[in-house]
Design a protein around this motif. Structure first.
Motif, PDB file in Angstrom:
ATOM      1  N   LEU A  58       0.856  -1.184   0.000  1.00 23.70           N
ATOM      2  CA  LEU A  58       0.000   0.000   0.000  1.00 23.70           C
ATOM      3  C   LEU A  58       0.890   1.232   0.000  1.00 23.70           C
ATOM      4  O   LEU A  58       1.445   1.621   1.017  1.00 23.70           O
ATOM      5  CB  LEU A  58      -0.909  -0.002   1.236  1.00 23.70           C
ATOM      6  CG  LEU A  58      -2.123   0.917   1.134  1.00 23.70           C
ATOM      7  CD1 LEU A  58      -3.017   0.545  -0.049  1.00 23.70           C
ATOM      8  CD2 LEU A  58      -2.934   0.896   2.416  1.00 23.70           C
ATOM      9  N   ASP A  59       1.042   1.794  -1.177  1.00 20.20           N
ATOM     10  CA  ASP A  59       1.867   2.992  -1.311  1.00 20.20           C
ATOM     11  C   ASP A  59       0.993   4.234  -1.089  1.00 20.20           C
ATOM     12  O   ASP A  59      -0.123   4.299  -1.599  1.00 20.20           O
ATOM     13  CB  ASP A  59       2.487   3.047  -2.714  1.00 20.20           C
ATOM     14  CG  ASP A  59       3.259   4.328  -2.917  1.00 20.20           C
ATOM     15  OD1 ASP A  59       4.264   4.521  -2.222  1.00 20.20           O
ATOM     16  OD2 ASP A  59       2.830   5.145  -3.751  1.00 20.20           O
ATOM     17  N   TRP A 108       1.478  17.836  -5.599  1.00 20.95           N
ATOM     18  CA  TRP A 108       2.070  16.877  -4.652  1.00 20.95           C
ATOM     19  C   TRP A 108       0.950  16.100  -3.991  1.00 20.95           C
ATOM     20  O   TRP A 108       0.206  16.635  -3.182  1.00 20.95           O
ATOM     21  CB  TRP A 108       2.947  17.576  -3.588  1.00 20.95           C
ATOM     22  CG  TRP A 108       3.686  16.570  -2.753  1.00 20.95           C
ATOM     23  CD1 TRP A 108       3.454  16.269  -1.430  1.00 20.95           C
ATOM     24  CD2 TRP A 108       4.738  15.706  -3.168  1.00 20.95           C
ATOM     25  NE1 TRP A 108       4.307  15.271  -1.007  1.00 20.95           N
ATOM     26  CE2 TRP A 108       5.102  14.903  -2.061  1.00 20.95           C
ATOM     27  CE3 TRP A 108       5.414  15.505  -4.382  1.00 20.95           C
ATOM     28  CZ2 TRP A 108       6.105  13.941  -2.115  1.00 20.95           C
ATOM     29  CZ3 TRP A 108       6.402  14.548  -4.435  1.00 20.95           C
ATOM     30  CH2 TRP A 108       6.746  13.778  -3.310  1.00 20.95           C
ATOM     31  N   TYR A 111      11.700  12.899  -5.374  1.00 18.74           N
ATOM     32  CA  TYR A 111      11.918  12.782  -3.933  1.00 18.74           C
ATOM     33  C   TYR A 111      13.426  12.674  -3.803  1.00 18.74           C
ATOM     34  O   TYR A 111      13.992  11.585  -3.764  1.00 18.74           O
ATOM     35  CB  TYR A 111      11.171  11.618  -3.279  1.00 18.74           C
ATOM     36  CG  TYR A 111      10.775  12.030  -1.866  1.00 18.74           C
ATOM     37  CD1 TYR A 111      11.743  12.417  -0.953  1.00 18.74           C
ATOM     38  CD2 TYR A 111       9.439  12.126  -1.492  1.00 18.74           C
ATOM     39  CE1 TYR A 111      11.386  12.874   0.314  1.00 18.74           C
ATOM     40  CE2 TYR A 111       9.079  12.578  -0.234  1.00 18.74           C
ATOM     41  CZ  TYR A 111      10.061  12.960   0.661  1.00 18.74           C
ATOM     42  OH  TYR A 111       9.711  13.423   1.891  1.00 18.74           O
ATOM     43  N   ARG A 161      12.167   3.596  -1.366  1.00 15.28           N
ATOM     44  CA  ARG A 161      12.938   2.362  -1.305  1.00 15.28           C
ATOM     45  C   ARG A 161      13.215   1.850  -2.728  1.00 15.28           C
ATOM     46  O   ARG A 161      12.354   1.868  -3.588  1.00 15.28           O
ATOM     47  CB  ARG A 161      12.199   1.302  -0.475  1.00 15.28           C
ATOM     48  CG  ARG A 161      12.329   1.453   1.031  1.00 15.28           C
ATOM     49  CD  ARG A 161      11.813   2.745   1.630  1.00 15.28           C
ATOM     50  NE  ARG A 161      10.460   3.136   1.274  1.00 15.28           N
ATOM     51  CZ  ARG A 161       9.446   3.186   2.118  1.00 15.28           C
ATOM     52  NH1 ARG A 161       9.615   2.870   3.379  1.00 15.28           N
ATOM     53  NH2 ARG A 161       8.250   3.598   1.724  1.00 15.28           N
TER      54      ARG A 161
HETATM   55  P1  AHG Z   1       4.439   4.521   1.784  1.00 17.06           P
HETATM   56  O1  AHG Z   1       3.045   4.976   2.080  1.00 17.06           O
HETATM   57  O2  AHG Z   1       4.494   3.209   1.068  1.00 17.06           O
HETATM   58  O3  AHG Z   1       5.353   4.572   2.981  1.00 17.06           O
HETATM   59  O4  AHG Z   1       5.075   5.525   0.697  1.00 17.06           O
HETATM   60  C1  AHG Z   1       4.857   6.909   0.776  1.00 17.06           C
HETATM   61  C2  AHG Z   1       5.887   7.574  -0.067  1.00 17.06           C
HETATM   62  C3  AHG Z   1       5.456   7.921  -1.468  1.00 17.06           C
HETATM   63  O5  AHG Z   1       4.345   7.284  -1.972  1.00 17.06           O
HETATM   64  C4  AHG Z   1       5.234   9.408  -1.459  1.00 17.06           C
HETATM   65  O6  AHG Z   1       5.687   9.957  -2.647  1.00 17.06           O
HETATM   66  C5  AHG Z   1       6.054   9.879  -0.293  1.00 17.06           C
HETATM   67  O7  AHG Z   1       6.231   8.785   0.550  1.00 17.06           O
HETATM   68  C6  AHG Z   1       5.389  11.013   0.455  1.00 17.06           C
HETATM   69  O8  AHG Z   1       6.269  11.499   1.387  1.00 17.06           O
HETATM   70  P2  AHG Z   1       5.994  12.837   2.249  1.00 17.06           P
HETATM   71  O9  AHG Z   1       4.955  12.485   3.266  1.00 17.06           O
HETATM   72  O10 AHG Z   1       7.351  13.112   2.853  1.00 17.06           O
HETATM   73  O11 AHG Z   1       5.551  13.913   1.293  1.00 17.06           O
END
Ligand code: AHG
Ligand code: MN
Ligand code: MN
Length: 337
Positions: free
Chosen positions: A116-117, A243, A263, A277
């Motif tokens: 779950l991204d 974003w 990122y 990752r």
């Molecule tokens: P995950 O929910 O799998 O941990 O991934 C979140 C990742 C990615 O999808 C997104 O681009 C980034 O983290 C967002 O980070 P910030 O909250 O720092 O903006």
């Protein structure tokens, strides 16, 4: 009643084109797709299933786990462990390699995934997704070891993501272009709706978490400052910014209408080279983006060429429309020169 090509049909037709294919890979991919349908249901039902919110646990990376992070990880494992196609799995939500239970046969592939991204977006009903990548096991039919997964992204057999947005889609590359399928819930099948997705080389849209600006390195600060300067600045054109904080949603937007997503490396936590990752976020997305005509880099190096050194290794990610990605890499190389 739809009359389009289903994902099942598409995968079987691809298999027919591959000399020596046994059907193993086709069957594995079908199991991954089934998992994505189940995850789509869980995400879609949301609060009705009582699955919103966080748990008290953290994953190996010190991130608070959402209930759905764990549920979706279980769905991926249960759908893919039993069929005999895998030597092991690795996921964002598991500290180390998941061993296939001994009652099941082993196979010749490895599956890595972010179940779950963008999971911080679940409670606020914004798009999330599942990212996956399939590699060949260096030694088939033997329980996989962590080092077996440390293969460069160029070795991926297949990569894809499912996006649970206003519609559920699955976007896939087998190394021969990128195709997008939309879930027809009435039929229970993904149907080919976006053939041969391509990313325009130029864009006026960038995506970055600008709250980290003070931690960025000079080349990224320069690039973003120049975008913000718009028509009056050195780029001579106005840019738009987005974003979502779901990489899947950002990549999907870029595949649909172009753009650049970053990122980058920052100094917020000097122990981390980036946030995303390599094995289950950067590599599969880089493979998809390149297959769609875009580019993906750390700023200094093509993502797909990185030799991984850990299952949960983090890397800086800059990807999307080729000419913009080249501009940002150029700024990195100028600095390094
Ligand atoms: P995950 O929910 O799998 O941990 O991934 C979140 C990742 C990615 O999808 C997104 O681009 C980034 O983290 C967002 O980070 P910030 O909250 O720092 O903006
Ligand atoms: Mn993620
Ligand atoms: Mn995740």
């Amino acid at each position: 009643m739809h009359t389009g090509t289903t994902l099942t049909q598409f995968i079987i037709e691809e298999q027919r084109r591959a000399a020596g294919a046994t059907g193993d890979f086709t069957s594995l991919l079908n199991d991954v797709v089934t998992a994505c349908k189940a995850i789509s249901n869980a995400v879609n039902k949301g609060a009705l299933l009582g699955v919103m919110g966080s748990l008290d646990s953290e994953n190996v990376q010190g991130e608070t786990q959402k209930k759905l992070d764990v549920i979706t990880n279980d769905i991926m494992i249960r759908s893919n462990a039993w069929a005999g196609h895998l030597a092991g799995m690795a996921s964002e939500e598991m500290d180390t390699v998941y061993d296939i239970p001994t009652q099941y046969p082993l196979g010749k592939y490895l599956l890595v995934f972010d179940p779950l991204d963008g999971s911080s977006n679940v409670d606020v009903n914004i798009s999330v997704g599942t990212i996956f990548s399939i590699l060949k096991a260096p030694v088939p039919n033997r329980p996989a070891r962590p080092e077996d997964f440390l293969q460069a992204g160029t070795k991926q057999v297949c990569a894809g993501y499912a996006i649970y947005g206003s519609s559920t889609m699955l976007v896939l590359t087998l190394g021969n272009g990128v195709n997008g399928f939309t879930l027809d819930r009435d039929v229970g099948e993904f149907v080919l709706t976006h053939r041969n997705m391509t990313i325009p080389a130029d864009t006026r849209e960038f995506a970055i978490n600008a709250s980290n600006r003070r931690f960025w390195e000079a080349p990224v600060q320069r690039y973003v400052d120049e975008c913000l300067a718009g028509k009056e600045g050195p780029r001579g054109k106005d840019f738009n910014m987005r974003w979502v904080a779901s990489m899947v949603a950002e990549v999907h937007r870029i595949l649909t209408r172009g753009g650049i997503f970053m990122y980058p490396r920052d100094t917020k936590d000097p122990a981390k080279a980036g946030k995303l990752r390599l094995l289950y976020e950067a590599n599969p997305m880089a493979f998809i983006v390149e297959q769609a005509g875009g580019a993906a880099t750390t700023g200094y190096q093509r993502i797909l060429d990185i030799a991984p050194d850990g299952l949960h290794q983090r890397v800086p990610v800059i990807l999307g429309s080729k000419n913009e990605v080249d501009t940002v890499s150029g700024y990195h190389h100028e600095k390094a020169a």
